[in-house]
Write an enzyme that holds these catalytic residues in place. Structure first.
Site, PDB file in Angstrom:
ATOM      1  CD  GLU A  71      -3.535   0.441   0.338  1.00 43.38           C
ATOM      2  OE1 GLU A  71      -2.283   1.132  -0.630  1.00 43.38           O
ATOM      3  OE2 GLU A  71      -4.183   0.544   0.484  1.00 43.38           O
ATOM      4  CG  ASP A  72      -1.268   5.008  -1.460  1.00 41.55           C
ATOM      5  OD1 ASP A  72      -1.778   3.919  -0.862  1.00 41.55           O
ATOM      6  OD2 ASP A  72      -1.852   5.010  -2.467  1.00 41.55           O
ATOM      7  CG  ASP A 121      -6.618   8.085   6.155  1.00 45.11           C
ATOM      8  OD1 ASP A 121      -6.899   8.750   7.507  1.00 45.11           O
ATOM      9  OD2 ASP A 121      -6.350   9.216   6.103  1.00 45.11           O
ATOM     10  CE  LYS A 168      -2.529  10.817   6.330  1.00 40.01           C
ATOM     11  NZ  LYS A 168      -3.865  11.378   5.574  1.00 40.01           N
ATOM     12  CG  PHE A 221      -4.264  14.893   1.602  1.00 35.50           C
ATOM     13  CD1 PHE A 221      -5.345  13.696   2.373  1.00 35.50           C
ATOM     14  CD2 PHE A 221      -3.918  15.627   0.549  1.00 35.50           C
ATOM     15  CE1 PHE A 221      -6.017  13.118   0.808  1.00 35.50           C
ATOM     16  CE2 PHE A 221      -4.725  14.603  -0.578  1.00 35.50           C
ATOM     17  CZ  PHE A 221      -5.215  14.086  -0.792  1.00 35.50           C
ATOM     18  CB  ILE A 222       1.080  13.377   2.394  1.00 36.69           C
ATOM     19  CG1 ILE A 222       0.898  12.158   2.170  1.00 36.69           C
ATOM     20  CG2 ILE A 222       1.726  13.996   4.192  1.00 36.69           C
ATOM     21  CD1 ILE A 222       2.200  11.211   2.783  1.00 36.69           C
ATOM     22  NE  ARG A 276      -3.283   8.445  -8.998  1.00 38.01           N
ATOM     23  CZ  ARG A 276      -3.845   7.891  -8.123  1.00 38.01           C
ATOM     24  NH1 ARG A 276      -2.903   7.461  -6.686  1.00 38.01           N
ATOM     25  NH2 ARG A 276      -4.635   8.145  -8.103  1.00 38.01           N
TER      26      ARG A 276
HETATM   27  P1  IMP Z   1      -7.599   4.129   4.329  1.00 42.32           P
HETATM   28  O1  IMP Z   1      -8.723   2.886   3.485  1.00 42.32           O
HETATM   29  O2  IMP Z   1      -8.679   5.697   5.404  1.00 42.32           O
HETATM   30  O3  IMP Z   1      -6.796   4.059   4.933  1.00 42.32           O
HETATM   31  O4  IMP Z   1      -7.026   5.335   3.863  1.00 42.32           O
HETATM   32  C1  IMP Z   1      -6.003   4.209   2.173  1.00 42.32           C
HETATM   33  C2  IMP Z   1      -6.222   5.278   0.805  1.00 42.32           C
HETATM   34  O5  IMP Z   1      -6.460   6.117   1.298  1.00 42.32           O
HETATM   35  C3  IMP Z   1      -4.937   4.763   0.571  1.00 42.32           C
HETATM   36  O6  IMP Z   1      -4.276   4.394  -0.034  1.00 42.32           O
HETATM   37  C4  IMP Z   1      -5.217   5.884  -0.418  1.00 42.32           C
HETATM   38  O7  IMP Z   1      -5.421   6.099  -2.279  1.00 42.32           O
HETATM   39  C5  IMP Z   1      -6.104   6.853  -0.168  1.00 42.32           C
HETATM   40  N1  IMP Z   1      -5.240   8.334   1.455  1.00 42.32           N
HETATM   41  C6  IMP Z   1      -5.302   8.204   2.685  1.00 42.32           C
HETATM   42  N2  IMP Z   1      -4.324   9.173   3.121  1.00 42.32           N
HETATM   43  C7  IMP Z   1      -4.114  10.217   1.717  1.00 42.32           C
HETATM   44  C8  IMP Z   1      -3.241  11.215   2.118  1.00 42.32           C
HETATM   45  O8  IMP Z   1      -2.921  11.848   2.592  1.00 42.32           O
HETATM   46  N3  IMP Z   1      -3.439  11.438   0.688  1.00 42.32           N
HETATM   47  C9  IMP Z   1      -3.647  10.994  -0.432  1.00 42.32           C
HETATM   48  N4  IMP Z   1      -3.892  10.041  -0.641  1.00 42.32           N
HETATM   49  C10 IMP Z   1      -4.487   9.733   0.341  1.00 42.32           C
HETATM   50 MG    MG Z   2      -4.304   3.844  -2.541  1.00 43.10          MG
END
Ligand code: IMP
Ligand code: MG
Length: 179
Positions: A99-100, A103, A131, A152-153, A165
């Protein structure tokens, strides 16, 4: 200073910091998978750049695959997830989800739920960014590159509504616009 759509971003992490962290992760993973051939499963779109550099630093045998699911719009997680597309047959494989960023963990939870049904031999999770303040799940994240505050990044695969990207460094939302 960087402007994407309506928002301003400022430099946060440089290439050297990112590459150091990725090299370290590649070595840690290799230490754990010495005698196995893991499948690195990159989550598109965000993980493409991280996975590419991770693979350039990975010394052992491995397979590479990508899958896609959409779960995000704008600067906060929608909590919505779709299905795992094009992951191929992972039955009996040692899978490392790449994963990138993690969150809330909603996306990851969905992927893991699907993987469990696929009959994989084992799975672990690698994320370039994490995070901790935003994380709502109990699922352990095995390999974390860099822990960041709940800001947010963009850059290095990560986007703001489709833009950013391609940046080779990480930018964060300017403080006065980040509520
Ligand atoms: P989660 O499901 O809330 O954990 O979010 C995961 C996905 O949200 C990541 O794979 C990203 O694509 C996107 N995401 C979460 N935080 C950021 C951020 O700070 N910048 C850009 N994309 C984010
Ligand atoms: Mg993603």
């Amino acid at each position: 200073m960087l402007k994407l759509h309506d928002l301003e971003f400022e430099p946060y992490l440089d290439q050297h910091t990112l590459q150091d962290s990725i090299k370290h992760l590649a070595n840690r993973i290799h230490d754990d998978y010495q005698s196995q051939t893991p499948v690195f499963l990159g989550i598109l779109n965000g993980a493409f750049m991280f996975l590419s550099d991770l693979m350039k630093n990975y010394k052992g045998n491995c397979e590479i695959n990508f899958t896609k699911l959409a779960s995000y719009a704008g600067v906060s997680s929608t909590g919505e997830v779709s299905t795992l597309l094009g992951a191929g047959n992972l039955k009996g494989k040692h899978v490392i989800v790449v994963e990138d960023i993690v969150d809330t963990g909603n996306t990851l939870q969905h992927i893991v739920d699907v993987l469990k049904k696929e009959g994989v031999a084992s799975f672990k999770i690698a994320s370039l960014f994490f995070k901790p303040e935003a994380y709502k799940k109990s699922l352990p994240i095995d390999y974390i590159g860099i822990e960041i505050p709940n800001k947010f990044i963009v850059g290095f695969g990560l986007d703001y509504n489709g833009l950013g990207r391609n940046l080779s460094e990480i930018y964060q939302l300017k403080s006065n616009t980040n509520d």
